[in-house]
Write a protein that holds these residues in place. Structure first.
Motif, PDB file in Angstrom:
ATOM      1  N   GLN A   5       0.852  -1.184   0.000  1.00  0.00           N
ATOM      2  CA  GLN A   5       0.000   0.000   0.000  1.00  0.00           C
ATOM      3  C   GLN A   5       0.891   1.238   0.000  1.00  0.00           C
ATOM      4  O   GLN A   5       1.962   1.239   0.604  1.00  0.00           O
ATOM      5  CB  GLN A   5      -0.891   0.014   1.246  1.00  0.00           C
ATOM      6  CG  GLN A   5      -1.743  -1.221   1.438  1.00  0.00           C
ATOM      7  CD  GLN A   5      -2.398  -1.247   2.813  1.00  0.00           C
ATOM      8  OE1 GLN A   5      -2.798  -0.218   3.361  1.00  0.00           O
ATOM      9  NE2 GLN A   5      -2.504  -2.438   3.401  1.00  0.00           N
ATOM     10  N   PHE A   6       0.430   2.282  -0.659  1.00  0.00           N
ATOM     11  CA  PHE A   6       1.178   3.539  -0.678  1.00  0.00           C
ATOM     12  C   PHE A   6       0.557   4.475   0.359  1.00  0.00           C
ATOM     13  O   PHE A   6      -0.573   4.938   0.208  1.00  0.00           O
ATOM     14  CB  PHE A   6       1.156   4.156  -2.078  1.00  0.00           C
ATOM     15  CG  PHE A   6       1.978   3.369  -3.057  1.00  0.00           C
ATOM     16  CD1 PHE A   6       3.288   3.727  -3.332  1.00  0.00           C
ATOM     17  CD2 PHE A   6       1.446   2.248  -3.684  1.00  0.00           C
ATOM     18  CE1 PHE A   6       4.058   2.985  -4.212  1.00  0.00           C
ATOM     19  CE2 PHE A   6       2.206   1.503  -4.573  1.00  0.00           C
ATOM     20  CZ  PHE A   6       3.517   1.873  -4.833  1.00  0.00           C
ATOM     21  N   THR A   7       1.296   4.721   1.446  1.00  0.00           N
ATOM     22  CA  THR A   7       0.782   5.477   2.573  1.00  0.00           C
ATOM     23  C   THR A   7       1.537   6.799   2.712  1.00  0.00           C
ATOM     24  O   THR A   7       2.467   7.081   1.959  1.00  0.00           O
ATOM     25  CB  THR A   7       0.944   4.673   3.873  1.00  0.00           C
ATOM     26  OG1 THR A   7       2.335   4.666   4.255  1.00  0.00           O
ATOM     27  CG2 THR A   7       0.466   3.234   3.694  1.00  0.00           C
ATOM     28  N   ASN A   8       1.154   7.588   3.704  1.00  0.00           N
ATOM     29  CA  ASN A   8       1.832   8.868   3.920  1.00  0.00           C
ATOM     30  C   ASN A   8       3.225   8.696   4.524  1.00  0.00           C
ATOM     31  O   ASN A   8       3.974   9.661   4.654  1.00  0.00           O
ATOM     32  CB  ASN A   8       0.988   9.792   4.807  1.00  0.00           C
ATOM     33  CG  ASN A   8       0.720   9.202   6.189  1.00  0.00           C
ATOM     34  OD1 ASN A   8       1.115   8.080   6.493  1.00  0.00           O
ATOM     35  ND2 ASN A   8       0.043   9.971   7.026  1.00  0.00           N
ATOM     36  N   ALA A 316      -0.920   0.043 -16.182  1.00  0.00           N
ATOM     37  CA  ALA A 316      -0.027   0.858 -15.364  1.00  0.00           C
ATOM     38  C   ALA A 316      -0.791   2.000 -14.719  1.00  0.00           C
ATOM     39  O   ALA A 316      -1.806   2.466 -15.245  1.00  0.00           O
ATOM     40  CB  ALA A 316       1.116   1.416 -16.221  1.00  0.00           C
ATOM     41  N   GLU A 317      -0.289   2.449 -13.579  1.00  0.00           N
ATOM     42  CA  GLU A 317      -0.876   3.609 -12.915  1.00  0.00           C
ATOM     43  C   GLU A 317       0.199   4.399 -12.193  1.00  0.00           C
ATOM     44  O   GLU A 317       1.246   3.862 -11.811  1.00  0.00           O
ATOM     45  CB  GLU A 317      -1.960   3.186 -11.927  1.00  0.00           C
ATOM     46  CG  GLU A 317      -1.456   2.401 -10.733  1.00  0.00           C
ATOM     47  CD  GLU A 317      -2.575   2.080  -9.749  1.00  0.00           C
ATOM     48  OE1 GLU A 317      -2.635   2.740  -8.688  1.00  0.00           O
ATOM     49  OE2 GLU A 317      -3.370   1.162 -10.041  1.00  0.00           O
ATOM     50  N   GLU A 318      -0.047   5.696 -12.026  1.00  0.00           N
ATOM     51  CA  GLU A 318       0.863   6.567 -11.278  1.00  0.00           C
ATOM     52  C   GLU A 318       0.551   6.459  -9.790  1.00  0.00           C
ATOM     53  O   GLU A 318      -0.607   6.327  -9.394  1.00  0.00           O
ATOM     54  CB  GLU A 318       0.658   8.024 -11.679  1.00  0.00           C
ATOM     55  CG  GLU A 318       0.854   8.347 -13.137  1.00  0.00           C
ATOM     56  CD  GLU A 318       0.503   9.802 -13.405  1.00  0.00           C
ATOM     57  OE1 GLU A 318       1.217  10.692 -12.895  1.00  0.00           O
ATOM     58  OE2 GLU A 318      -0.501  10.046 -14.108  1.00  0.00           O
ATOM     59  N   VAL A 319       1.606   6.537  -8.987  1.00  0.00           N
ATOM     60  CA  VAL A 319       1.434   6.635  -7.544  1.00  0.00           C
ATOM     61  C   VAL A 319       2.343   7.750  -7.024  1.00  0.00           C
ATOM     62  O   VAL A 319       3.423   7.993  -7.569  1.00  0.00           O
ATOM     63  CB  VAL A 319       1.760   5.308  -6.820  1.00  0.00           C
ATOM     64  CG1 VAL A 319       0.685   4.284  -7.088  1.00  0.00           C
ATOM     65  CG2 VAL A 319       3.117   4.778  -7.234  1.00  0.00           C
ATOM     66  N   LYS A 320       1.877   8.440  -6.003  1.00  0.00           N
ATOM     67  CA  LYS A 320       2.619   9.585  -5.473  1.00  0.00           C
ATOM     68  C   LYS A 320       3.566   9.140  -4.370  1.00  0.00           C
ATOM     69  O   LYS A 320       3.166   8.464  -3.426  1.00  0.00           O
ATOM     70  CB  LYS A 320       1.649  10.642  -4.937  1.00  0.00           C
ATOM     71  CG  LYS A 320       2.328  11.937  -4.514  1.00  0.00           C
ATOM     72  CD  LYS A 320       1.303  12.996  -4.125  1.00  0.00           C
ATOM     73  CE  LYS A 320       0.505  13.463  -5.326  1.00  0.00           C
ATOM     74  NZ  LYS A 320      -0.383  14.609  -4.977  1.00  0.00           N
TER      75      LYS A 320
END
Length: 341
Positions: A5-8, A316-320
Protein backbone atom coordinates in the motif's frame (compact mmCIF):
# COMPACT_ATOMS: atom_id res chain seq x y z
CA UNK A 1 -5.76 -7.64 0.30
CA UNK A 2 -3.01 -5.98 -1.74
CA UNK A 3 0.52 -6.93 -0.69
CA UNK A 4 1.70 -3.30 -0.75
CA UNK A 5 0.00 0.00 0.00
CA UNK A 6 1.18 3.54 -0.68
CA UNK A 7 0.78 5.48 2.57
CA UNK A 8 1.83 8.87 3.92
CA UNK A 9 4.93 7.20 5.39
CA UNK A 10 5.95 5.16 2.37
CA UNK A 11 5.36 1.83 0.67
CA UNK A 12 3.81 -0.42 3.31
CA UNK A 13 3.45 -4.19 3.43
CA UNK A 14 0.70 -4.78 5.99
CA UNK A 15 1.11 -8.57 6.00
CA UNK A 16 4.78 -8.24 6.94
CA UNK A 17 4.37 -4.99 8.91
CA UNK A 18 7.32 -3.23 7.28
CA UNK A 19 7.92 -0.31 4.91
CA UNK A 20 10.10 -0.11 1.81
CA UNK A 21 12.13 3.13 1.52
CA UNK A 22 9.89 5.06 3.95
CA UNK A 23 10.19 8.85 3.97
CA UNK A 24 9.02 9.11 7.59
CA UNK A 25 10.48 7.17 10.56
CA UNK A 26 9.03 3.67 11.04
CA UNK A 27 9.83 0.60 13.14
CA UNK A 28 11.02 -1.59 10.24
CA UNK A 29 12.48 -0.09 7.04
CA UNK A 30 13.59 -2.17 4.06
CA UNK A 31 16.01 -0.06 2.01
CA UNK A 32 16.57 -0.47 -1.73
CA UNK A 33 19.80 1.62 -1.86
CA UNK A 34 21.80 4.32 -0.13
CA UNK A 35 20.67 7.51 -1.91
CA UNK A 36 19.08 9.85 0.61
CA UNK A 37 15.69 10.05 -1.08
CA UNK A 38 15.34 6.29 -0.44
CA UNK A 39 17.38 5.75 2.72
CA UNK A 40 16.58 8.12 5.55
CA UNK A 41 17.81 8.42 9.12
CA UNK A 42 15.50 7.81 12.07
CA UNK A 43 14.02 4.36 11.53
CA UNK A 44 14.13 1.92 14.44
CA UNK A 45 15.41 -1.03 12.36
CA UNK A 46 16.82 -1.36 8.86
CA UNK A 47 17.12 -4.20 6.37
CA UNK A 48 19.29 -3.66 3.29
CA UNK A 49 21.71 -5.42 0.98
CA UNK A 50 25.09 -6.33 2.46
CA UNK A 51 26.88 -3.78 0.21
CA UNK A 52 24.53 -0.97 1.24
CA UNK A 53 25.38 -1.27 4.93
CA UNK A 54 28.77 0.52 4.63
CA UNK A 55 26.94 3.38 2.89
CA UNK A 56 24.42 3.68 5.73
CA UNK A 57 27.27 3.56 8.23
CA UNK A 58 29.11 6.39 6.48
CA UNK A 59 26.08 8.59 5.83
CA UNK A 60 24.08 8.08 9.01
CA UNK A 61 26.31 6.33 11.51
CA UNK A 62 24.03 3.28 11.49
CA UNK A 63 25.94 0.34 12.95
CA UNK A 64 23.80 -1.63 15.39
CA UNK A 65 20.30 -1.66 13.94
CA UNK A 66 21.00 -2.76 10.36
CA UNK A 67 20.25 -6.29 9.18
CA UNK A 68 21.52 -7.38 5.76
CA UNK A 69 20.78 -9.83 2.96
CA UNK A 70 22.81 -10.86 -0.05
CA UNK A 71 21.37 -11.01 -3.54
CA UNK A 72 18.90 -13.89 -3.96
CA UNK A 73 18.97 -14.65 -0.24
CA UNK A 74 15.59 -14.57 1.47
CA UNK A 75 14.06 -13.91 4.87
CA UNK A 76 10.58 -14.65 6.21
CA UNK A 77 8.85 -11.69 7.87
CA UNK A 78 5.47 -12.58 9.37
CA UNK A 79 4.82 -15.03 6.55
CA UNK A 80 6.06 -12.76 3.77
CA UNK A 81 9.08 -14.12 1.91
CA UNK A 82 11.39 -11.20 1.16
CA UNK A 83 14.42 -11.43 -1.13
CA UNK A 84 16.72 -9.00 -2.93
CA UNK A 85 17.83 -8.90 -6.56
CA UNK A 86 20.35 -6.59 -8.29
CA UNK A 87 19.02 -3.23 -9.48
CA UNK A 88 22.26 -2.02 -11.13
CA UNK A 89 21.69 1.54 -9.90
CA UNK A 90 24.53 2.03 -7.41
CA UNK A 91 26.52 -0.28 -5.15
CA UNK A 92 24.20 -2.50 -3.12
CA UNK A 93 21.06 -1.33 -4.90
CA UNK A 94 18.38 -4.00 -4.71
CA UNK A 95 14.95 -4.80 -6.06
CA UNK A 96 12.80 -6.03 -3.20
CA UNK A 97 10.82 -9.16 -4.07
CA UNK A 98 7.83 -9.98 -1.85
CA UNK A 99 5.99 -13.31 -1.99
CA UNK A 100 2.82 -14.06 -0.06
CA UNK A 101 0.15 -16.69 -0.73
CA UNK A 102 1.06 -16.96 -4.40
CA UNK A 103 1.28 -13.21 -5.04
CA UNK A 104 4.63 -11.72 -6.12
CA UNK A 105 5.42 -8.00 -5.95
CA UNK A 106 8.76 -6.44 -6.88
CA UNK A 107 9.67 -2.92 -5.69
CA UNK A 108 12.63 -1.86 -7.81
CA UNK A 109 13.67 1.42 -6.18
CA UNK A 110 15.91 3.04 -8.82
CA UNK A 111 17.63 0.96 -11.50
CA UNK A 112 19.66 0.98 -14.69
CA UNK A 113 20.06 -1.82 -17.20
CA UNK A 114 23.62 -1.11 -18.43
CA UNK A 115 26.36 -2.73 -16.34
CA UNK A 116 28.64 0.01 -14.97
CA UNK A 117 31.57 -2.09 -13.75
CA UNK A 118 30.88 -1.41 -10.06
CA UNK A 119 27.23 -2.13 -9.25
CA UNK A 120 26.00 -5.70 -9.62
CA UNK A 121 24.27 -5.92 -13.02
CA UNK A 122 20.48 -5.51 -13.15
CA UNK A 123 18.42 -8.71 -13.28
CA UNK A 124 14.73 -8.70 -14.23
CA UNK A 125 12.49 -10.55 -11.78
CA UNK A 126 9.24 -12.22 -12.78
CA UNK A 127 6.28 -10.90 -10.78
CA UNK A 128 2.60 -10.02 -10.81
CA UNK A 129 3.11 -6.37 -9.79
CA UNK A 130 6.20 -4.28 -10.55
CA UNK A 131 6.92 -0.92 -8.93
CA UNK A 132 9.09 1.17 -11.24
CA UNK A 133 10.64 4.60 -11.39
CA UNK A 134 10.40 6.69 -14.59
CA UNK A 135 13.05 9.36 -13.98
CA UNK A 136 13.95 9.36 -17.67
CA UNK A 137 10.65 7.99 -18.91
CA UNK A 138 10.53 9.98 -22.14
CA UNK A 139 11.59 8.77 -25.64
CA UNK A 140 14.16 11.59 -25.93
CA UNK A 141 16.34 9.86 -23.32
CA UNK A 142 18.54 7.24 -24.98
CA UNK A 143 21.96 6.67 -23.46
CA UNK A 144 25.18 6.18 -25.37
CA UNK A 145 27.32 3.22 -24.23
CA UNK A 146 29.22 4.02 -21.06
CA UNK A 147 32.66 3.67 -22.68
CA UNK A 148 31.71 6.18 -25.39
CA UNK A 149 30.88 8.75 -22.70
CA UNK A 150 34.09 8.13 -20.78
CA UNK A 151 36.11 8.50 -23.99
CA UNK A 152 34.45 11.89 -24.53
CA UNK A 153 35.25 12.96 -20.97
CA UNK A 154 38.89 11.89 -21.37
CA UNK A 155 39.14 13.90 -24.60
CA UNK A 156 37.59 16.94 -22.91
CA UNK A 157 40.10 16.71 -20.05
CA UNK A 158 43.01 16.42 -22.49
CA UNK A 159 41.77 19.48 -24.39
CA UNK A 160 41.49 21.43 -21.13
CA UNK A 161 45.12 20.61 -20.36
CA UNK A 162 46.24 22.09 -23.67
CA UNK A 163 44.34 25.29 -22.80
CA UNK A 164 45.68 25.43 -19.22
CA UNK A 165 42.21 24.93 -17.77
CA UNK A 166 41.26 23.16 -14.55
CA UNK A 167 38.95 20.23 -15.35
CA UNK A 168 36.07 20.12 -12.83
CA UNK A 169 33.55 17.28 -13.06
CA UNK A 170 30.23 17.57 -11.19
CA UNK A 171 28.79 14.23 -10.11
CA UNK A 172 26.71 12.66 -7.34
CA UNK A 173 28.99 11.70 -4.47
CA UNK A 174 27.40 8.22 -4.22
CA UNK A 175 27.68 6.20 -7.42
CA UNK A 176 28.48 8.64 -10.20
CA UNK A 177 31.72 9.94 -8.69
CA UNK A 178 33.05 6.41 -8.19
CA UNK A 179 32.20 5.46 -11.79
CA UNK A 180 34.30 8.41 -12.96
CA UNK A 181 37.18 7.56 -10.65
CA UNK A 182 37.24 3.93 -11.80
CA UNK A 183 36.86 4.54 -15.54
CA UNK A 184 38.73 7.73 -16.44
CA UNK A 185 41.87 6.92 -18.42
CA UNK A 186 43.53 10.34 -18.42
CA UNK A 187 46.17 9.23 -15.92
CA UNK A 188 46.06 12.50 -14.02
CA UNK A 189 45.84 12.78 -10.26
CA UNK A 190 42.21 12.89 -9.15
CA UNK A 191 41.21 15.38 -6.45
CA UNK A 192 37.86 14.83 -4.73
CA UNK A 193 35.58 16.62 -2.31
CA UNK A 194 35.43 15.33 1.26
CA UNK A 195 31.98 13.77 0.81
CA UNK A 196 33.29 11.74 -2.14
CA UNK A 197 36.49 10.77 -0.32
CA UNK A 198 34.46 9.45 2.62
CA UNK A 199 32.19 7.41 0.37
CA UNK A 200 35.21 6.05 -1.51
CA UNK A 201 36.30 4.52 1.79
CA UNK A 202 32.85 2.97 2.21
CA UNK A 203 33.13 1.49 -1.30
CA UNK A 204 36.53 0.02 -0.47
CA UNK A 205 35.09 -1.40 2.75
CA UNK A 206 32.47 -3.11 0.59
CA UNK A 207 35.23 -4.66 -1.54
CA UNK A 208 35.25 -2.28 -4.52
CA UNK A 209 38.73 -1.48 -5.83
CA UNK A 210 39.14 2.18 -6.77
CA UNK A 211 42.21 4.13 -7.92
CA UNK A 212 43.78 6.37 -5.30
CA UNK A 213 42.42 9.89 -5.01
CA UNK A 214 43.42 13.00 -3.07
CA UNK A 215 40.95 14.72 -0.77
CA UNK A 216 40.73 18.45 -1.45
CA UNK A 217 41.87 20.56 1.49
CA UNK A 218 42.73 24.21 1.99
CA UNK A 219 46.43 23.26 1.87
CA UNK A 220 46.27 22.06 -1.74
CA UNK A 221 47.33 24.81 -4.12
CA UNK A 222 45.20 25.83 -7.09
CA UNK A 223 47.99 25.07 -9.58
CA UNK A 224 48.09 21.47 -8.30
CA UNK A 225 44.38 21.13 -9.01
CA UNK A 226 44.88 22.57 -12.47
CA UNK A 227 47.25 19.73 -13.36
CA UNK A 228 44.81 17.04 -12.29
CA UNK A 229 41.09 16.25 -12.38
CA UNK A 230 38.69 17.69 -9.81
CA UNK A 231 35.46 15.84 -8.90
CA UNK A 232 32.91 17.52 -6.62
CA UNK A 233 29.20 16.97 -5.80
CA UNK A 234 26.28 18.89 -7.24
CA UNK A 235 26.12 21.13 -4.18
CA UNK A 236 29.29 22.86 -5.38
CA UNK A 237 28.24 23.33 -9.00
CA UNK A 238 27.69 27.09 -8.69
CA UNK A 239 30.06 27.74 -5.82
CA UNK A 240 32.52 30.58 -5.42
CA UNK A 241 35.18 27.97 -4.78
CA UNK A 242 34.97 26.62 -8.34
CA UNK A 243 35.06 30.15 -9.73
CA UNK A 244 38.23 30.78 -7.72
CA UNK A 245 40.13 28.02 -9.53
CA UNK A 246 42.60 28.70 -12.33
CA UNK A 247 40.58 29.01 -15.54
CA UNK A 248 38.01 26.34 -14.54
CA UNK A 249 36.13 24.26 -17.12
CA UNK A 250 33.04 22.63 -15.62
CA UNK A 251 31.51 19.42 -16.94
CA UNK A 252 28.27 18.11 -15.44
CA UNK A 253 27.74 14.34 -15.48
CA UNK A 254 24.01 13.69 -15.48
CA UNK A 255 21.36 12.06 -17.62
CA UNK A 256 19.71 15.47 -17.91
CA UNK A 257 22.63 16.49 -20.14
CA UNK A 258 21.16 14.34 -22.91
CA UNK A 259 18.90 17.25 -23.74
CA UNK A 260 20.86 20.03 -25.45
CA UNK A 261 19.26 22.74 -23.33
CA UNK A 262 20.54 20.91 -20.28
CA UNK A 263 24.11 21.78 -21.21
CA UNK A 264 23.34 25.39 -20.37
CA UNK A 265 22.24 24.31 -16.90
CA UNK A 266 24.25 26.28 -14.36
CA UNK A 267 26.40 27.70 -17.16
CA UNK A 268 28.34 24.46 -17.49
CA UNK A 269 31.07 24.28 -20.13
CA UNK A 270 30.21 20.68 -21.00
CA UNK A 271 27.52 18.13 -20.31
CA UNK A 272 27.99 14.36 -20.28
CA UNK A 273 24.85 12.20 -20.28
CA UNK A 274 26.10 9.71 -17.73
CA UNK A 275 23.19 8.37 -15.70
CA UNK A 276 22.62 5.80 -12.98
CA UNK A 277 19.01 5.40 -14.14
CA UNK A 278 17.53 3.44 -17.03
CA UNK A 279 16.70 5.35 -20.21
CA UNK A 280 13.40 5.05 -22.09
CA UNK A 281 14.26 1.76 -23.79
CA UNK A 282 15.87 0.40 -20.62
CA UNK A 283 12.70 1.06 -18.63
CA UNK A 284 10.53 -0.62 -21.25
CA UNK A 285 12.81 -3.64 -21.59
CA UNK A 286 13.00 -4.08 -17.81
CA UNK A 287 9.24 -3.86 -17.35
CA UNK A 288 8.46 -6.25 -20.21
CA UNK A 289 10.99 -8.76 -18.85
CA UNK A 290 9.12 -8.96 -15.52
CA UNK A 291 5.94 -10.16 -17.21
CA UNK A 292 4.05 -8.06 -14.66
CA UNK A 293 0.28 -7.83 -14.95
CA UNK A 294 0.36 -4.41 -13.28
CA UNK A 295 3.02 -1.70 -13.15
CA UNK A 296 3.04 1.12 -10.60
CA UNK A 297 5.07 4.20 -11.56
CA UNK A 298 6.46 6.03 -8.54
CA UNK A 299 8.51 9.03 -9.71
CA UNK A 300 9.84 10.84 -12.76
CA UNK A 301 7.80 11.30 -15.91
CA UNK A 302 4.95 9.29 -14.41
CA UNK A 303 2.05 10.64 -16.49
CA UNK A 304 3.66 10.17 -19.91
CA UNK A 305 5.26 6.85 -19.09
CA UNK A 306 2.22 5.23 -17.48
CA UNK A 307 0.00 6.43 -20.32
CA UNK A 308 2.35 4.87 -22.88
CA UNK A 309 2.44 1.57 -21.00
CA UNK A 310 -1.36 1.42 -21.02
CA UNK A 311 -1.38 2.21 -24.74
CA UNK A 312 0.86 -0.80 -25.48
CA UNK A 313 -1.26 -3.11 -23.36
CA UNK A 314 0.60 -3.04 -20.02
CA UNK A 315 -1.71 -2.03 -17.19
CA UNK A 316 -0.03 0.86 -15.36
CA UNK A 317 -0.88 3.61 -12.91
CA UNK A 318 0.86 6.57 -11.28
CA UNK A 319 1.43 6.64 -7.54
CA UNK A 320 2.62 9.59 -5.47
CA UNK A 321 5.85 9.22 -3.50
CA UNK A 322 8.68 11.42 -2.24
CA UNK A 323 11.41 9.77 -4.30
CA UNK A 324 13.42 11.23 -7.13
CA UNK A 325 15.04 14.37 -5.76
CA UNK A 326 18.57 13.07 -5.27
CA UNK A 327 20.02 16.47 -6.09
CA UNK A 328 18.18 18.26 -3.28
CA UNK A 329 19.02 15.46 -0.87
CA UNK A 330 22.70 15.60 -1.75
CA UNK A 331 22.77 19.35 -1.24
CA UNK A 332 21.35 18.86 2.24
CA UNK A 333 24.09 16.37 3.08
CA UNK A 334 27.00 18.61 2.08
CA UNK A 335 28.14 21.17 4.66
CA UNK A 336 28.65 24.85 3.87
CA UNK A 337 30.47 24.60 0.58
CA UNK A 338 33.59 26.75 0.65
CA UNK A 339 34.22 26.05 4.36
CA UNK A 340 35.01 22.45 3.57
CA UNK A 341 37.92 23.14 1.23
Amino acid sequence: MALIQFTNKGIYCKQGNFYIDPWQPVDKAVITHGHADHAKWGNKNYLCHTLTKPILEERYGLYNNVETLGYKESININGVKLSMFPAGHVIGSAQIKLEYKGEIVVVSGDYKTEYDGISTAFEPVKCHTFVSESTFGLPIYKWQPQQFIFDNIDSWIADNHTKNKTSVLIAYSLGKAQRLIKNLKAGDEIFVHRSIANLNEAFKKAGVQLPNTVQITAEIKKDELQKGIVIVPLALADSKWIKSLINPAVGICSGWMAVRAGRRWRSADAGFALSDHADWLGLLDAIKATGAEKVMITHGNTAVFSRYLNEIGIKAEEVKTQYGNEEAEEKAEVDVEEKQI
